[in-house]
Each structure stands twice: as C-alpha cells, then as structure tokens.
Design a protein around this motif. Structure first.
Motif, PDB file in Angstrom:
ATOM      1  N   ARG A 166       0.880  -1.254  -0.082  1.00 15.08           N
ATOM      2  CA  ARG A 166      -0.137  -0.158   0.109  1.00 15.08           C
ATOM      3  C   ARG A 166       0.865   1.365  -0.100  1.00 15.08           C
ATOM      4  O   ARG A 166       0.160   2.402  -0.302  1.00 15.08           O
ATOM      5  N   ILE A 167       1.997   1.456   0.347  1.00  9.65           N
ATOM      6  CA  ILE A 167       3.064   2.324   0.524  1.00  9.65           C
ATOM      7  C   ILE A 167       3.914   2.388  -0.892  1.00  9.65           C
ATOM      8  O   ILE A 167       4.731   1.278  -1.123  1.00  9.65           O
ATOM      9  N   PHE A 168       3.677   3.394  -1.586  1.00 12.86           N
ATOM     10  CA  PHE A 168       4.767   3.926  -2.738  1.00 12.86           C
ATOM     11  C   PHE A 168       5.297   4.927  -2.700  1.00 12.86           C
ATOM     12  O   PHE A 168       4.980   6.034  -2.341  1.00 12.86           O
ATOM     13  N   GLY A 169       6.461   4.792  -3.242  1.00 11.27           N
ATOM     14  CA  GLY A 169       7.288   6.239  -3.338  1.00 11.27           C
ATOM     15  C   GLY A 169       7.755   6.580  -4.655  1.00 11.27           C
ATOM     16  O   GLY A 169       7.894   5.884  -5.683  1.00 11.27           O
ATOM     17  N   GLU A 170       7.608   7.894  -4.792  1.00 12.37           N
ATOM     18  CA  GLU A 170       7.574   8.616  -6.353  1.00 12.37           C
ATOM     19  C   GLU A 170       8.644   9.754  -6.039  1.00 12.37           C
ATOM     20  O   GLU A 170       8.845  10.505  -4.926  1.00 12.37           O
TER      21      GLU A 170
END
Length: 222
Positions: free
Chosen positions: A41-45
């Motif tokens: 559920r946690i995504f980094g951009e």
C-alpha cells in the motif's frame, strides 16, 4: 520472478516495525497494480507530476510517499493527498509545505533529510545545520506540518563498513534529536534509510522505513 513474488521476498526479510516503501518511480501503473494486488500500500515517487497522475488513476487507499528532491513551486500539487514527504532539506521548504498544507486544510507528515554520504550529489541538511534549525525553533510555529523523523542515503559504495558507519551516524543523530527536541512526542519515530542494495544494513542500524525499488520492480525504464 513476478513483481508479486519479489515483493513477498522483500517483505519476508523485514522485521516487525519496519515498513516498506515500494519505489515505483518511472514504473507504469500496471506494475504498481500488481504490487497493490499482492498487498502493498505504500509507494514512493520522486516526480510530483508523475505521482499526481498515478494518484488520480490508482486506488485511493494507496499511501503516496514523496522521496525525491522537492522544488517549492511543485508542492501545492501534491499537498492534497501526499502521505509523507521524505526529503525536507531546508527550513524554507518546510515553511512552504506548511503554507500549502494550511490552504488544503491538512497536516502533512515530513522527514528531515540529512546528508551523511561522502558524495556531493546527495541533498540534505548537515547534522549541524539540522540541529541549528531545530534550535532556532521557528518550526514550532508551523501548525500544518508534522516532523516525523529523519531520512538519509548512504554513499553509493561497495564498502559495507562505510555504509554501516553512515547509517549508524544517522541513527545516533536521530536519537540525539529525539531526546533534545521531541522527548514528549510520539510522532517523531521514523528513520527512513536503506534502498535495494543496502536495506539489510539500514535495518540493522535502526531503519523504520526502507525504500526498495529495483529489487521489486526490476531495473527502471527511464
């Protein structure tokens, strides 16, 4: 190995209390959807425009973490939805995030980025600059940002001793700041360090958030 298999493998290596930021920058929505279906559920951009486009088209229970170098003129676009900003490297930036968060009626979680690597290319406060900023105390007037902890990157090197040294120095700084300025705050609790090639060392040195991309999604197509 599929993205889902890679993800499971990485998650299996994380001890309790350590969360995974799946670094999805430059990867298409389909790749994120596959990881999402597998439970991530946690995504980094690292690009505001790219992250905003993904936010608008992907499930709304995704927690978006901004992990790139942030320009002040881009802040307003992500403030309505960003869950955490990892790269606050100046008081000016923190104040601008607060200003935009006031307008959006949100309180935004932030990490102070510390420069510990032996490389000129990495951004961040020096440990001394960070302590000086906290000492001056203007940040206490910022009502719509929450300083949750620190973020840093080790040098891009094969020397494990150096990587360990840098992560340990970041952990020491975290503890010093916690006991000096955030003694009575439960929210100052995050230490974001460790990427695909060094997250095991980061975890051993006290990381609570690891930022892993290529080990899950494969090499990026820039």
């Amino acid at each position: 190995m599929s993205i889902a298999d890679n993800l499971k493998q990485v998650l299996a290596e994380l001890p309790q209390g350590v969360r995974l930021v799946a670094v999805s920058k430059f990867h298409p929505n389909e790749a994120i959807e596959e990881a999402y279906q597998a439970g991530q559920r946690i995504f980094g951009e690292s690009k505001v425009q790219e992250m905003t486009a993904k936010y608008e088209s992907l499930p709304k229970d995704i927690e978006w973490h901004f992990i790139g170098h942030l320009q002040t003129n881009k802040i307003k676009y992500m403030i309505p939805y960003v869950a955490m900003i990892h790269g606050i490297d100046s008081y000016k930036l923190l104040a601008e995030v607060n200003k935009q968060a006031v307008k959006a009626g949100r309180t935004v979680n932030c990490l102070l980025q510390i420069h510990v690597a032996q490389e000129e290319t990495k951004f961040g406060f020096s440990p001394e600059e960070c302590k000086e900023m906290l000492n001056v105390g203007e940040w206490k007037e910022l009502t719509h940002v929450r300083i949750r902890g620190l973020m840093g990157m080790a040098s891009n090197t094969d020397c494990i001793e150096q990587i360990n040294r840098e992560f340990c120095s970041l952990n020491r700084l975290f503890n010093e700041i916690k006991t000096t300025w955030f003694t009575h705050s439960d929210t100052f609790c995050e230490l974001s360090m460790g990427m695909s090639h060094d997250y095991h060392e980061a975890i051993a040195a006290g990381s609570t958030l690891v930022r892993v991309g290529s080990k899950i999604f494969g090499e990026r197509n820039y």
